[in-house]
Write a protein that holds these residues in place. Structure first.
Motif, PDB file in Angstrom:
ATOM      1  N   UNK A 163      41.716  38.909  42.816  1.00  0.00           N
ATOM      2  CA  UNK A 163      41.233  39.466  41.551  1.00  0.00           C
ATOM      3  C   UNK A 163      40.602  40.838  41.771  1.00  0.00           C
ATOM      4  N   UNK A 164      40.933  41.761  40.906  1.00  0.00           N
ATOM      5  CA  UNK A 164      40.332  43.098  40.947  1.00  0.00           C
ATOM      6  C   UNK A 164      39.099  43.127  40.062  1.00  0.00           C
ATOM      7  N   UNK A 165      37.968  43.534  40.630  1.00  0.00           N
ATOM      8  CA  UNK A 165      36.702  43.583  39.897  1.00  0.00           C
ATOM      9  C   UNK A 165      36.351  45.034  39.623  1.00  0.00           C
ATOM     10  N   UNK A 166      36.081  45.339  38.356  1.00  0.00           N
ATOM     11  CA  UNK A 166      35.756  46.711  37.973  1.00  0.00           C
ATOM     12  C   UNK A 166      34.484  47.184  38.677  1.00  0.00           C
ATOM     13  N   UNK A 167      34.526  48.391  39.211  1.00  0.00           N
ATOM     14  CA  UNK A 167      33.370  48.955  39.896  1.00  0.00           C
ATOM     15  C   UNK A 167      33.327  48.632  41.373  1.00  0.00           C
ATOM     16  N   UNK A 168      34.276  47.787  41.848  1.00  0.00           N
ATOM     17  CA  UNK A 168      34.328  47.435  43.263  1.00  0.00           C
ATOM     18  C   UNK A 168      35.646  47.911  43.870  1.00  0.00           C
TER      19      UNK A 168
END
Length: 243
Positions: A163-168
């Motif tokens: 999963x891609x996490x915004x801000x990371x």
């Protein structure tokens, strides 16, 4: 001066080459399976294109499996043929019935599996595009995640499911995904504001007081000119008598 100038140019060229190589390396390292929808509008249908690069220096890609959502399932899935690849639609029973476009759905396509023949496997420095048509898309703002599994001829299996996490920072193997937008009907019905245009200012007509003041100034000027002419004539008359 010339020697110094040449050294500066060589240094700049070397720095540019290093930056280019680094950029190329980052680009190559960040290559991954991704998905591109041609129209992600909610409530509609879209073509999803998966771009699959071969990342192995020794093996070829011979199989790709893409998982479809079961919480917001598609009630329609079709595959665009790819030469040398066979496609299989896997249908499963949903964990619980879901209403899609006013209909209750209990079974849906949960994955698509592409398998290559020996002559059409994806080799080094190659990629292949796989397309499917799906619908109906879920509500606007929904992130549709489509995990993919890439298999190689040497037995290596790479799962693109992180999963891609915004801000990371982006994970090593991000899952292909996209976000649905407002429906086409809602977008066309949205009011558009047109810029208001202020009327051009018109020239103000002179008032009676302004006209009176102007006439008064002209009268005063004419009086002064007449007075000056009279004084000049008087001076000339006296000068003539004195002679």
């Amino acid at each position: 001066m010339k020697t110094s100038h040449r050294r500066t140019l060589k240094t700049a060229c070397a720095a540019t080459m290093v930056a280019g190589l680094l950029a190329f390396g980052v680009s190559a390292a960040s290559a991954h399976v991704n998905v591109n929808p041609d129209d992600p509008a909610a409530g509609g249908y879209t073509h999803l294109t998966f771009n699959v690069p071969n990342e192995s220096p020794t093996a070829k890609t011979n199989k790709l499996e893409v998982s479809l959502p079961t919480d917001t399932p598609f009630n329609s899935v079709s595959v665009k043929p790819v030469e040398g690849w066979t496609a299989e639609l896997v249908t499963t029973t949903l964990p619980k019935p879901v209403t899609v476009a006013g209909a209750t759905v209990t079974k849906a396509v949960s994955s698509v599996v592409w398998t290559a023949d020996a002559a059409h496997q994806i080799g080094q420095n190659e990629y292949q595009a796989f397309s499917i048509s799906v619908g109906v898309l879920p509500d606007a703002g929904t992130t549709v995640t489509l995990p993919a599994t890439q298999s190689y001829t040497d037995g290596t299996v790479v799962k693109w499911d992180e999963k891609t996490v915004e801000g990371q920072p982006e994970p090593e193997h991000p899952a292909p995904s996209f976000v649905t937008t407002a429906s086409d009907a809602a977008a066309s019905a949205a009011p558009t504001s047109s810029p208001s245009v202020a009327p051009a200012p018109s020239a103000a007509a002179p008032t009676s007081s302004d006209a009176g003041s102007t006439a008064g100034w002209f009268g005063l000027a004419a009086g002064l000119i007449g007075l000056a002419a009279g004084v000049t004539a008087l001076v000339r008359t006296r000068s003539t008598k004195a002679k």
